[in-house]
Design an enzyme around this catalytic site. Structure first.
Site, PDB file in Angstrom:
ATOM      1  CG  ASP A   1      -2.121   1.334   2.069  1.00  0.00           C
ATOM      2  OD1 ASP A   1      -3.135   0.736  -0.128  1.00  0.00           O
ATOM      3  OD2 ASP A   1      -1.849   1.979   1.967  1.00  0.00           O
TER       4      ASP A   1
ATOM      5  CD  GLU B   1      -2.033   2.327  -3.295  1.00  0.00           C
ATOM      6  OE1 GLU B   1      -3.164   2.691  -3.754  1.00  0.00           O
ATOM      7  OE2 GLU B   1      -1.846   3.120  -2.773  1.00  0.00           O
TER       8      GLU B   1
HETATM    9  C1  NOJ Z   1      -4.919   2.857  -0.498  1.00  0.00           C
HETATM   10  C2  NOJ Z   1      -5.327   1.704  -0.247  1.00  0.00           C
HETATM   11  O1  NOJ Z   1      -5.722   2.139  -1.635  1.00  0.00           O
HETATM   12  C3  NOJ Z   1      -6.918   2.968   0.592  1.00  0.00           C
HETATM   13  O2  NOJ Z   1      -7.934   2.103  -0.042  1.00  0.00           O
HETATM   14  C4  NOJ Z   1      -7.087   3.234   1.167  1.00  0.00           C
HETATM   15  O3  NOJ Z   1      -7.747   3.889   1.988  1.00  0.00           O
HETATM   16  C5  NOJ Z   1      -5.336   3.948   1.748  1.00  0.00           C
HETATM   17  N1  NOJ Z   1      -4.045   3.324   0.753  1.00  0.00           N
HETATM   18  C6  NOJ Z   1      -4.619   3.927   3.058  1.00  0.00           C
HETATM   19  O4  NOJ Z   1      -4.059   2.357   3.492  1.00  0.00           O
END
Ligand code: NOJ
Length: 537
Positions: free
Chosen positions: A202, A266
Site C-alpha cells: 500500500d 502502489e
Molecule cells: C491506498 C489504498 O488503496 C486505499 O484503499 C487506502 O484507503 C489508503 N491507501 C490508505 O491505506
C-alpha cells in the site's frame, strides 16, 4: 525468451475485497471461509493469483487499511487456522495468494501507537512522526491529508503533533527508526513462512518523508478550486524520498529467498512506478493509467505506447482497469444499455496487453457502481465530501453470485447494500449465457494462458491514428496474434496503416461474430463493439 511460466508475469491477478466477496457465517461481512468456498469459481475463471485487501485485526476506520496487529486475522474475517486452510486449498488449485501490506501507517489503536502517544520519553515515541507545533502554535508544516484536512493531528496529552497521510486514525510510521524497519521485515517473514506468494504494498512511495519537514510548494498547474487542498500542492517533501531505495532492496532480498514469490507496489504515477521496479526493487508497480483514460482508442494506444517507451527492458509492465478505490470500469466507460458490450471490449483490451493484468472482483460480471444514499455511506472521504464525492463504497458492494436473497453473498443483510441489478447480473446467470461478460473473461483468460504471443509478445499498432478502434499485433517468436477492438456501437472499417504479416487468418475469439472480419485491402470491418483475436493460418 524464457518459456518458464511465471504467475506474476504471465498470469492474471484477481483482487478480492474480503468484506464483500462471500460471507460464510451470516454476519453480513465477507470472510476467509467464504473466499475458500469460492475457490472453484476462481479456478474456473482462470486467474493465477488472488490479492486480498487487508484481513488483519483493525478497528476498521478505513476498513482494514488501518491495522492494529500485523500478524493475526481480524475475527470478522476468521482465524489464522482458516487462513492457512485458504492458502492450502488455493495452492491445491494452482492459485497464488497475495497479501496487502499497509506499512506506511498503522491504526491509531495499534499498541505501538498507544505506546508512542503515551509520553514523550516512551521507548516507541520515535516510531511515529511527532513534531512540535509551528511558531503560531498550528501544524508544523503545510502537509495535507489525502482524505481531506490537515495531515497533522495535535495530541494534547504530549503537546506535539503527529503526521497522518490518511485519516487521523492512521498515524504514519517513522521508517528512519531501525526498530520499526526491523519489525516490519519480521512481519513479511511471518507471512512468507505461512506460505503466501507475495505482497501488494500500500502507498509504497510514501514510507519516507523529508527529514527536514519542508513545506510542499503549491502546484504549478491545475484548477485552484480543487476539492482537496492536497491536490493544490506539489508533493515534493511528503513522499517518494531517496531513502526508499535501500528499503526496497531489503524487502526484495527477503521475498526472493524463495523463488516464485513477488511483490507489487502502489505508487502515484508512471514515473514513480519506474523508480520502484527493478532487480533490487519490486517486481511490479501498478500502472493506473487505464483507470484515468476515457473510452477513446487513441488515448489507450497512447497510454500503452507511453508506458512501453518508458519502462526499462528488465522491468515488467502491469495494467489495472479497476480497484477498490476507483469507479467501476463499467460505470467509468458509460453505464447504460451498452455497458456490458463495452465491458467485454475492455476485458479484451486488458487481457491482450503485454503486462500483468489486475482484475477487480465483480468486473468480470460488468458490475457497475451501486447507488447509495448519504446515510448508507460508510467510507470516511465519502462522508466528508458528499455529495460532490461519494467515496468508495459504491465500488465495494457485495459480489453478485446468484438471484437468491442478497445475491447469494450472505444469508443476512450485508454491510453495504447489494446492487439492485443482481437479479440479472450474477455469476449463475452469466454462466448460463454464452454471450455474458463473465464468459468473455473466461475465454480471454484461457486464451492468454495458452498463448505465448499474448503473454510475452511485443506490441505493434496497426492503426496509427485510431478514431473508432484499435488494431495491434502481439508478436512472439513462437506465435503472432492480431487483436482488433471496436470501441463503439456501430460497424466500422478500421484503416490499417501497416501491412499485415499474413493474408489468411483464423478466428480465435470474437465478442460479436463467428466469422473472421472482412479484410479488403487495408480495411478491416468490425461489428459493433467487436473485440476479435486472429491468428495467421
Ligand atoms: C491506498 C489504498 O488503496 C486505499 O484503499 C487506502 O484507503 C489508503 N491507501 C490508505 O491505506
Amino acid at each position: 525468451m524464457t518459456s518458464e511460466y511465471l504467475w506474476w508475469q504471465d498470469g492474471t491477478v484477481y483482487q478480492i475485497y474480503p468484506r464483500s466477496f462471500q460471507d460464510s457465517n451470516g454476519d453480513g461481512v465477507g470472510d476467509l471461509n467464504g473466499i475458500r468456498q469460492r475457490l472453484d469459481y476462481l479456478q474456473g475463471l482462470g486467474v493465477d493469483a488472488i490479492w486480498l485487501s487487508p484481513i488483519y485485526p483493525s478497528p476498521m476506520y478505513d476498513f482494514g487499511y488501518d491495522i492494529s496487529d500485523y500478524v493475526d486475522i481480524d475475527p470478522v474475517f476468521g482465524t489464522l487456522a482458516e487462513f492457512d486452510q485458504l492458502v492450502a486449498e488455493a495452492h491445491a488449485r494452482g492459485i497464488r495468494v497475495v497479501l496487502d501490506m499497509v506499512f506506511n501507517h498503522t491504526s491509531h489503536l495499534h499498541p505501538w501507537f498507544l505506546d508512542s502517544r503515551s509520553g514523550r520519553d516512551n521507548a516507541r515515541r520515535d516510531w511515529y512522526l511527532w513534531r512540535d507545533p509551528g511558531p503560531d502554535g498550528g501544524p508544523p508544516n503545510n502537509w495535507e491529508s489525502t482524505f481531506g484536512g490537515k495531515g497533522w493531528e495535535y495530541d494534547a496529552g504530549t503537546g506535539q503533533y503527529y503526521y497522518h497521510q490518511f485519516l487521523k486514525e492512521q498515524p504514519d510510521l517513522n521508517w528512519r527508526n531501525p526498530e520499526v524497519r526491523a519489525k516490519l521485515m519480521e512481519v513479511l517473514r511471518f507471512w512468507l513462512d505461512r506460505g503466501v506468494d507475495g505482497f501488494r504494498f500500500d502507498v509504497v512511495m510514501s514510507f519516507f518523508k523529508d527529514e527536514l519537514y519542508r513545506d510542499n510548494p503549491p502546484a504549478l498547474t491545475g484548477p485552484t478550486a480543487l476539492l482537496r487542498a492536497f491536490d493544490r500542492q506539489q508533493h515534493l517533501y511528503d513522499r517518494d524520498r531517496p531513502e526508499m531505495t535501500d528499503v526496497l532492496a531489503e524487502m526484495r532480498a527477503l521475498i526472493d529467498e524463495v523463488p516464485g514469490r513477488a511483490a507489487v507496489g502502489e505508487v502515484d504515477d508512471l514515473d514513480m512506478a519506474l523508480r520502484f521496479v527493478g532487480p533490487d526493487r519490486l517486481h511490479l508497480a501498478f500502472n493506473f493509467d487505464f483507470l484515468l483514460t476515457r473510452w477513446l482508442p487513441r488515448l489507450f494506444m497512447e497510454a500503452i505506447q507511453r508506458y512501453d517507451g518508458k519502462l526499462p527492458a528488465e522491468a515488467w509492465p502491469s495494467y489495472v482497469l479497476g480497484n477498490h478505490d476507483r469507479d467501476r470500469l463499467a460505470t467509468r466507460f458509460g453505464a447504460g444499455p451498452f455497458s456490458d458490450a463495452r465491458a467485454k471490449v475492455a476485458a479484451a483490451l486488458l487481457l491482450t496487453q503485454r503486462g500483468t493484468p489486475f482484475i477487480y472482483y465483480g468486473d468480470e460480471l460488468g458490475m457497475v457502481n451501486t447507488p447509495l444514499s448519504r446515510d448508507e455511506i460508510l467510507d470516511p472521504p465519502g462522508k466528508l465530501y458528499w455529495p460532490l464525492y461519494q467515496g468508495r463504497d459504491p465500488v465495494r458492494t457485495p459480489m453478485q453470485w446468484s438471484a437468491d436473497a442478497y445475491a447469494g453473498f450472505s444469508a443476512n443483510s450485508p454491510w453495504l447494500r447489494v446492487h439492485p441489478d443482481y437479479a440479472n447480473r450474477n455469476v449463475a446467470a452469466h454462466e448460463a449465457d454464452p454471450a455474458s461478460v463473465l464468459n468473455a473473461y473466461k475465454a480471454l483468460l484461457a486464451m492468454r494462458r495458452s498463448s505465448p504471443a499474448l503473454r510475452r509478445g511485443t506490441t505493434r499498432f496497426l492503426v496509427k491514428r485510431p478514431v473508432e478502434g484499435l488494431a495491434y499485433l502481439r508478436e512472439a517468436p513462437e506465435q503472432t496474434l492480431l487483436v482488433a477492438l471496436n470501441f463503439f456501437g456501430w460497424a466500422v472499417d478500421l484503416r490499417l496503416d501497416g501491412p499485415l504479416p499474413a493474408n489468411h487468418w483464423k478466428l480465435r475469439y470474437s465478442t460479436a461474430s463467428t466469422d473472421v472480419p472482412r479484410i479488403m485491402g487495408n480495411r478491416m470491418r468490425l461489428q459493433p463493439f467487436e473485440a476479435v483475436i486472429l491468428e495467421p493460418v
